[in-house]
Design an enzyme around this catalytic site. Structure first.
Site, PDB file in Angstrom:
ATOM      1  N   GLU A 128       0.829  -1.207   0.000  1.00 45.38           N
ATOM      2  CA  GLU A 128       0.000   0.000   0.000  1.00 45.38           C
ATOM      3  C   GLU A 128       0.866   1.260   0.000  1.00 45.38           C
ATOM      4  O   GLU A 128       0.594   2.218  -0.740  1.00 45.38           O
ATOM      5  CB  GLU A 128      -0.911   0.024   1.236  1.00 45.38           C
ATOM      6  CG  GLU A 128      -1.800  -1.198   1.375  1.00 45.38           C
ATOM      7  CD  GLU A 128      -1.194  -2.284   2.235  1.00 45.38           C
ATOM      8  OE1 GLU A 128      -1.904  -2.807   3.103  1.00 45.38           O
ATOM      9  OE2 GLU A 128       0.000  -2.610   2.032  1.00 45.38           O
ATOM     10  N   ALA A 153       5.963 -51.883  -7.801  1.00 50.93           N
ATOM     11  CA  ALA A 153       5.624 -53.251  -8.175  1.00 50.93           C
ATOM     12  C   ALA A 153       6.053 -54.215  -7.078  1.00 50.93           C
ATOM     13  O   ALA A 153       6.710 -53.824  -6.099  1.00 50.93           O
ATOM     14  CB  ALA A 153       6.299 -53.600  -9.499  1.00 50.93           C
ATOM     15  N   ARG A 189       8.753 -28.843  -6.577  1.00 51.94           N
ATOM     16  CA  ARG A 189       9.928 -28.900  -5.693  1.00 51.94           C
ATOM     17  C   ARG A 189      10.610 -27.533  -5.637  1.00 51.94           C
ATOM     18  O   ARG A 189      10.995 -27.053  -4.576  1.00 51.94           O
ATOM     19  CB  ARG A 189      10.936 -29.922  -6.211  1.00 51.94           C
ATOM     20  CG  ARG A 189      10.632 -31.376  -5.975  1.00 51.94           C
ATOM     21  CD  ARG A 189      11.803 -32.219  -6.470  1.00 51.94           C
ATOM     22  NE  ARG A 189      11.597 -33.645  -6.320  1.00 51.94           N
ATOM     23  CZ  ARG A 189      12.524 -34.555  -6.616  1.00 51.94           C
ATOM     24  NH1 ARG A 189      13.708 -34.165  -7.083  1.00 51.94           N
ATOM     25  NH2 ARG A 189      12.263 -35.839  -6.451  1.00 51.94           N
ATOM     26  N   THR A 224      14.051 -44.239   1.717  1.00 55.88           N
ATOM     27  CA  THR A 224      14.090 -43.761   0.330  1.00 55.88           C
ATOM     28  C   THR A 224      15.520 -43.469  -0.105  1.00 55.88           C
ATOM     29  O   THR A 224      15.923 -43.782  -1.228  1.00 55.88           O
ATOM     30  CB  THR A 224      13.221 -42.495   0.180  1.00 55.88           C
ATOM     31  OG1 THR A 224      11.858 -42.837   0.430  1.00 55.88           O
ATOM     32  CG2 THR A 224      13.348 -41.896  -1.208  1.00 55.88           C
ATOM     33  N   LEU A 256      17.388 -35.230  -4.738  1.00 54.40           N
ATOM     34  CA  LEU A 256      16.486 -34.256  -4.093  1.00 54.40           C
ATOM     35  C   LEU A 256      16.675 -32.840  -4.620  1.00 54.40           C
ATOM     36  O   LEU A 256      16.443 -31.863  -3.915  1.00 54.40           O
ATOM     37  CB  LEU A 256      16.646 -34.284  -2.560  1.00 54.40           C
ATOM     38  CG  LEU A 256      16.368 -35.636  -1.894  1.00 54.40           C
ATOM     39  CD1 LEU A 256      16.394 -35.478  -0.381  1.00 54.40           C
ATOM     40  CD2 LEU A 256      15.045 -36.221  -2.359  1.00 54.40           C
ATOM     41  N   ARG A 314      14.832 -29.993 -10.994  1.00 57.36           N
ATOM     42  CA  ARG A 314      15.493 -29.896 -12.286  1.00 57.36           C
ATOM     43  C   ARG A 314      14.506 -29.529 -13.395  1.00 57.36           C
ATOM     44  O   ARG A 314      13.324 -29.841 -13.327  1.00 57.36           O
ATOM     45  CB  ARG A 314      16.169 -31.236 -12.631  1.00 57.36           C
ATOM     46  CG  ARG A 314      17.233 -31.668 -11.637  1.00 57.36           C
ATOM     47  CD  ARG A 314      17.903 -32.966 -12.043  1.00 57.36           C
ATOM     48  NE  ARG A 314      16.968 -34.077 -12.152  1.00 57.36           N
ATOM     49  CZ  ARG A 314      16.522 -34.785 -11.128  1.00 57.36           C
ATOM     50  NH1 ARG A 314      16.889 -34.477  -9.894  1.00 57.36           N
ATOM     51  NH2 ARG A 314      15.690 -35.788 -11.315  1.00 57.36           N
ATOM     52  N   GLY A 374       8.152 -41.488   0.340  1.00 56.91           N
ATOM     53  CA  GLY A 374       7.631 -42.833   0.216  1.00 56.91           C
ATOM     54  C   GLY A 374       6.447 -43.077   1.139  1.00 56.91           C
ATOM     55  O   GLY A 374       6.068 -42.228   1.955  1.00 56.91           O
ATOM     56  N   PRO A 375       5.821 -44.274   1.033  1.00 57.14           N
ATOM     57  CA  PRO A 375       4.585 -44.554   1.764  1.00 57.14           C
ATOM     58  C   PRO A 375       4.691 -44.405   3.278  1.00 57.14           C
ATOM     59  O   PRO A 375       3.775 -43.881   3.917  1.00 57.14           O
ATOM     60  CB  PRO A 375       4.274 -46.002   1.375  1.00 57.14           C
ATOM     61  CG  PRO A 375       4.935 -46.185   0.047  1.00 57.14           C
ATOM     62  CD  PRO A 375       6.185 -45.365   0.115  1.00 57.14           C
ATOM     63  N   LEU A 410       6.748 -42.517   5.239  1.00 56.01           N
ATOM     64  CA  LEU A 410       6.851 -41.135   5.707  1.00 56.01           C
ATOM     65  C   LEU A 410       5.594 -40.337   5.351  1.00 56.01           C
ATOM     66  O   LEU A 410       5.086 -39.567   6.174  1.00 56.01           O
ATOM     67  CB  LEU A 410       8.079 -40.463   5.101  1.00 56.01           C
ATOM     68  CG  LEU A 410       8.500 -39.144   5.763  1.00 56.01           C
ATOM     69  CD1 LEU A 410       8.890 -39.359   7.217  1.00 56.01           C
ATOM     70  CD2 LEU A 410       9.649 -38.496   5.008  1.00 56.01           C
TER      71      LEU A 410
END
Length: 343
Positions: free
Chosen positions: A55, A166, A187, A199, A207, A210, A271-272, A274
């Site tokens: 403002e 899988a 990311r 992981t 991590l 990119r 991953g599952p 965490l």
């Protein structure tokens, strides 16, 4: 008085201006000043800590008296406190503004209350215009203000039947190139990216964020949670930022420490196990589920135990958007309002 079409257009412009400001300890805010006839006479945005608020930035571009009887359009309630800069509510009053339209209330205990101060001075005030868009822009800052912790996004990729890998544990790549590029853009918008040691040991991720083979200009700080040792030659140790390691399972303590370090947004990619732990702890502000049109079967579920023992205890979500990404589909969701208090 209802919000006019000129004011709606000005709020859209104010949101564009707000996005120019840097993400950081202060919110991104934009402002547009309209003449009594609805014409734009000044624009401004907050350009970082210690600089004029939006403002004041807009008002500074006007000559003395030019804002008298004008309308100020602001993406966040004008502040009502003196920090490194003075109260914006007072600046608008002294400039002679007769009407203020803003999107979101300021949740700060010290900075809030600007609308009341404006009304007490005889300024007409309207709130809530394009509130959803304004909220999306500064969700990280709002979470930090309201909950004292970073805004947390939990992301996973899954098959159509809900599997993250899988039977042989392979998981690259469930989703296609468009979905993976979207993940990297998200990311790059986060302050930190979080995985578990499982992981790190299984996938050795870098991590980084990119764009093809190039790094995005902004890189999230890598965070690794778990008691197992991260190898000295792990890719995460070559990240542009020094990784942060936590060997505690107390997620609330971890996010509190990250908040104290100035981190306002976390991107959970661990991953599952965490992902499920963050959801179970009530620490998921947003869910990103990338769904691929493939069936994997088996027991490698994308989400495991999240503390739900009955359908009545289900963690209900509100879907914000379905985003097609090539052959894949991204579901963007957040906890429903009745459950957000659990955070």
């Amino acid at each position: 008085m209802a919000v006019t079409e000129a004011e709606r257009r000005a709020m859209s412009r104010a949101l564009e201006l707000a996005a120019r400001g840097p993400r950081g300890v202060n919110p991104q805010v934009g402002a547009v000043i309209l003449s009594p006839t609805g014409d734009v006479i000044a624009e401004g945005w907050h350009q970082g800590a210690g600089t004029p608020h939006a403002e004041v930035d807009a008002l500074s571009k006007l000559s003395d008296g030019a804002a008298r009887d004008a309308t100020a359009i602001v993406t966040l309630e004008p502040c009502n406190h003196t920090g490194r800069t003075g109260p914006c509510a007072l600046a608008l009053i002294e400039a002679g503004v007769s009407r203020v339209v803003y999107a979101l209330d300021d949740p700060g205990a010290a900075s809030g209350g600007g609308a009341e101060r404006l009304r007490d001075a005889g300024v007409e005030v309207e709130s809530g215009e394009q509130a959803d868009a304004a909220h999306a822009l500064i969700a990280d800052w709002l979470t930090a203000q309201q909950l004292g912790r970073p805004h947390i996004t939990v992301k996973w990729a899954q098959s159509l039947d809900g599997r993250a890998a899988a039977a042989d544990r392979t998981s690259q790549w469930i989703t296609g190139a468009e979905a993976r590029a979207d993940v990297h853009r998200r990311r790059a918008a986060a302050d930190a990216i979080v995985v578990g040691t499982g992981t790190v040991l299984a996938d050795d991720p870098s991590l980084t964020a990119r764009d093809g083979d190039r790094l995005h200009p902004h890189q999230p700080v890598p965070v690794v949670i778990g008691a197992r040792e991260t190898p000295a030659d792990a890719a995460v140790r070559r990240h542009p930022h020094e990784p942060l390691f936590y060997d505690t399972r107390d997620l609330h303590a971890i996010v509190a420490d990250l908040h104290a370090r100035g981190i306002q947004s976390l991107f959970i990619e661990g991953g599952p196990t965490l992902a499920s732990a963050f959801i179970a702890a009530g620490l998921a502000d947003r869910i990103l589920a990338y769904i691929a049109p493939v069936l994997l079967g088996g027991d490698r579920l994308a989400i495991t135990d999240i503390g739900v023992g009955s359908i009545e205890a289900a963690r209900r979500l509100t879907v914000e958007e379905w985003v097609p990404l090539g052959a894949d589909l991204l579901a963007i969701a957040h906890p429903t309002a009745s459950q957000e208090g659990n955070h």
